[in-house]
Scaffold this active site. Structure first.
Site, PDB file in Angstrom:
ATOM      1  N   HIS A  77      12.686  25.975 -19.255  1.00 37.98           N
ATOM      2  CA  HIS A  77      12.579  25.647 -17.835  1.00 37.98           C
ATOM      3  C   HIS A  77      12.369  24.154 -17.638  1.00 37.98           C
ATOM      4  O   HIS A  77      11.284  23.629 -17.881  1.00 37.98           O
ATOM      5  CB  HIS A  77      11.428  26.443 -17.202  1.00 37.98           C
ATOM      6  CG  HIS A  77      11.282  26.195 -15.735  1.00 37.98           C
ATOM      7  ND1 HIS A  77      10.074  26.229 -15.085  1.00 37.98           N
ATOM      8  CD2 HIS A  77      12.206  25.877 -14.781  1.00 37.98           C
ATOM      9  CE1 HIS A  77      10.254  25.962 -13.806  1.00 37.98           C
ATOM     10  NE2 HIS A  77      11.535  25.736 -13.593  1.00 37.98           N
ATOM     11  N   GLU A 135       9.025  23.792 -19.803  1.00 38.91           N
ATOM     12  CA  GLU A 135       8.270  24.986 -20.164  1.00 38.91           C
ATOM     13  C   GLU A 135       9.128  25.843 -21.088  1.00 38.91           C
ATOM     14  O   GLU A 135      10.237  26.246 -20.719  1.00 38.91           O
ATOM     15  CB  GLU A 135       7.903  25.799 -18.924  1.00 38.91           C
ATOM     16  CG  GLU A 135       6.892  25.129 -18.011  1.00 38.91           C
ATOM     17  CD  GLU A 135       6.605  25.941 -16.761  1.00 38.91           C
ATOM     18  OE1 GLU A 135       5.435  26.014 -16.351  1.00 38.91           O
ATOM     19  OE2 GLU A 135       7.566  26.507 -16.184  1.00 38.91           O
ATOM     20  N   SER A 193      13.276  29.777 -13.032  1.00 39.86           N
ATOM     21  CA  SER A 193      11.955  29.307 -12.635  1.00 39.86           C
ATOM     22  C   SER A 193      11.079  30.445 -12.142  1.00 39.86           C
ATOM     23  O   SER A 193       9.870  30.255 -11.957  1.00 39.86           O
ATOM     24  CB  SER A 193      12.083  28.261 -11.523  1.00 39.86           C
ATOM     25  OG  SER A 193      12.708  28.825 -10.379  1.00 39.86           O
ATOM     26  N   ASN A 235       4.551  26.977 -11.512  1.00 42.67           N
ATOM     27  CA  ASN A 235       4.713  27.648 -10.229  1.00 42.67           C
ATOM     28  C   ASN A 235       3.576  28.617  -9.933  1.00 42.67           C
ATOM     29  O   ASN A 235       3.383  29.006  -8.778  1.00 42.67           O
ATOM     30  CB  ASN A 235       6.053  28.372 -10.168  1.00 42.67           C
ATOM     31  CG  ASN A 235       7.190  27.427  -9.844  1.00 42.67           C
ATOM     32  OD1 ASN A 235       7.002  26.434  -9.152  1.00 42.67           O
ATOM     33  ND2 ASN A 235       8.372  27.706 -10.359  1.00 42.67           N
TER      34      ASN A 235
END
Length: 508
Positions: free
Chosen positions: A145, A157, A124, A195
């Protein structure tokens, strides 16, 4: 467009914690033989037992047939060593977030698996490019991900490093789609999409808190009840854990060479230093210990309805107030507005915040009784509204503005005179970060919006939200925040600037 891996293809999962077990469950449910490997003795078998129990629960609830349950459970097999993964077509690692550990795992696997085997790291935060740098064939590696819990969260992702073969990324995209997920392509940059783009959700509320704008419970309530977010930022950070959330923020900040847009908060640093990590330790922004009272958001006492109300213009906020007043049987006038005002209540003049403080706006417009209200996801459905008053505003005018919003069925939380209030500045910064990711080729606009809706459950994609609010309004909020603070933190993405000048929406 590449095809998904055949369901006959063996999927190997290395690391059988919550993420690894979840990924294995998804792959087995989709029809693949799955091999699970963990360096902890018995962990893989324990994970298999847990996954089979999940399948049985689904069957008991009618979400899958007994036959499908038995078949999916039968596809799971524990591996004892790396050589047991020799026939894998895809190896997904969900091990510790350590660059050295991931590099060693995939380097060792290169000597075991076929040249056609794809490597899908579930990292991540670590650069996919950096992981691939240790491989003889880095083109076979891409990020895959998942979000926790993997069986429930829709987003995946697919992250391409500098050396990733586009066909590999395309195959993983198709495979994740075949597994029932919504896949998005991303480039390997710090934080990928979610993120990275999510940082302002925490950062702006932390900033408002630090400046004394309101307490945590009030800011959470405004973000939920006006912004439409499922959880406020402070309760969400407490749930995630401040050690985890702060580490991600620091990682992104460091990776971007200390870009002020990602500056960590000293308030959160103090919580980490104190060991107040949130729910898991019993204390964070809120106290979760037995008997601890749950704080209520600050809500203004009921004020008298002003005798003279005028709704101004036809903006979404003005029209929503008009509809609410009509439904409540409250009489009002309606007039045009040339200065952006949405309502007059007695001596008070209401505007939606444009990123300036109320005091600055009152001074520049020569309207002493200026009251600003926050952005709402849907002004017709909001149940709470944040407002702030200029220093020049009289108590009588402040009371009248509060009474107007209360007559519209809104709980009112009065914040200190912080530029941009909380929902508006947060949405503007989320949109700005998403736009910058698109501008730098990290992802498409559609991918950015899908990632934030599905990865962190935002009520609307930030770029679609910016289009709805109006890109010029978002640009003005950012510019005014930048002027107020004098910081590069609020610099405007070139993508937003170009679309404003072209008079186009992001999604046009």
């Amino acid at each position: 467009m590449s095809q998904a891996l055949s369901t006959q293809a063996v999927v190997a999962v290395v690391g059988t914690g919550a993420m690894g077990a979840g990924i294995a469950q998804v792959a087995a449910a989709a029809g693949h033989p799955v091999r699970l490997l963990d360096n902890r003795p018995g962990a893989a078998l324990q994970a298999i037992d847990g996954i089979r129990a999940q399948f049985e629960k689904m069957a008991a609830k009618g979400k899958m047939s007994a036959e499908a349950c038995a078949a999916a459970g039968g596809r799971l097999q524990a591996a004892e060593q790396l050589s047991d993964l020799a026939d894998a077509a895809l190896v997904v690692e969900a091990i510790v977030e350590s660059l050295a550990a991931k590099q060693k795992l995939y380097s060792d696997l290169e000597a075991i698996v076929s040249e056609a085997c794809i490597f899908g790291t579930n990292t991540s935060s670590i650069s996919v490019t950096a992981i691939g740098a240790a491989l003889k064939h880095p083109e076979r590696l891409a990020g895959l991900h998942f979000f926790n819990p993997a069986p429930l969260m829709a987003l995946v992702e697919v992250v391409s490093g500098l050396a990733t073969d586009p066909q590999v990324a395309s195959t993983l995209f198709a495979t994740a789609t075949a597994w029932g997920k919504t896949a998005v392509h991303a480039k390997s940059t710090p934080g990928f999409i979610v993120n990275r783009v999510a940082r302002p959700y925490y950062a702006e509320s932390l900033r408002v808190l630090t400046e004394g704008g309101a307490d945590c419970a009030t800011l959470d309530a405004v973000m939920r009840e006006a912004g439409g977010f499922r959880m406020g930022p402070f309760e969400l950070m407490d749930m995630i854990g401040h050690d985890v959330n702060f580490a991600v923020t620091r990682s992104v900040w460091n990776a971007f060479f200390n870009d002020p847009r990602f500056l960590p908060s000293l308030v959160q640093q103090d919580l980490v230093d104190a060991g107040f990590l949130g729910k898991k330790t019993g204390r964070g922004f809120f106290d979760y210990r037995a008997g601890a009272p749950k704080p209520d958001p600050a809500t203004e006492a009921l004020q008298t309805l002003p005798g003279h109300i005028v709704i101004c213009g036809r903006s979404p906020a003005a029209m929503a107030l008009s509809m609410r007043l009509t439904a409540a049987g409250v009489a009002f006038e309606h007039t045009n507005a040339s200065d952006g005002r949405i309502a007059q209540a007695g001596d008070a003049v209401l505007f939606v915040t444009d990123g300036r403080s109320a005091t600055q706006r009152a001074s520049e417009s020569d309207v002493a009784n200026t009251v600003l209200m926050d952005l709402a996801l849907d002004y017709n459905k909001a149940t709470r509204m944040a407002l702030t008053c200029a220093s020049q505003c009289s108590p009588t005018a402040a009371s009248a503005a509060t009474g107007l919003l209360q007559a519209c069925g809104l709980k009112v939380s009065r914040l200190a005179d912080i530029p941009g209030l909380v929902v508006m500045r947060t949405v503007a910064m989320l949109a700005n970060e998403a736009a910058d990711a698109v501008n730098l080729g990290v992802c498409s606009a559609a991918a950015a919006d899908a990632a934030m809706r599905l990865g962190v459950n935002y009520p609307k994609g930030p770029l679609a939200w910016a289009d709805d609010v109006g890109l010029k309004a978002i640009r003005d909020v950012l510019a005014n925040l930048g002027t107020s603070y004098g910081e590069d933190r609020y610099r405007i993405s070139p993508l937003i600037q170009r679309h404003v000048y072209a008079k186009r929406n992001i999604h046009d």
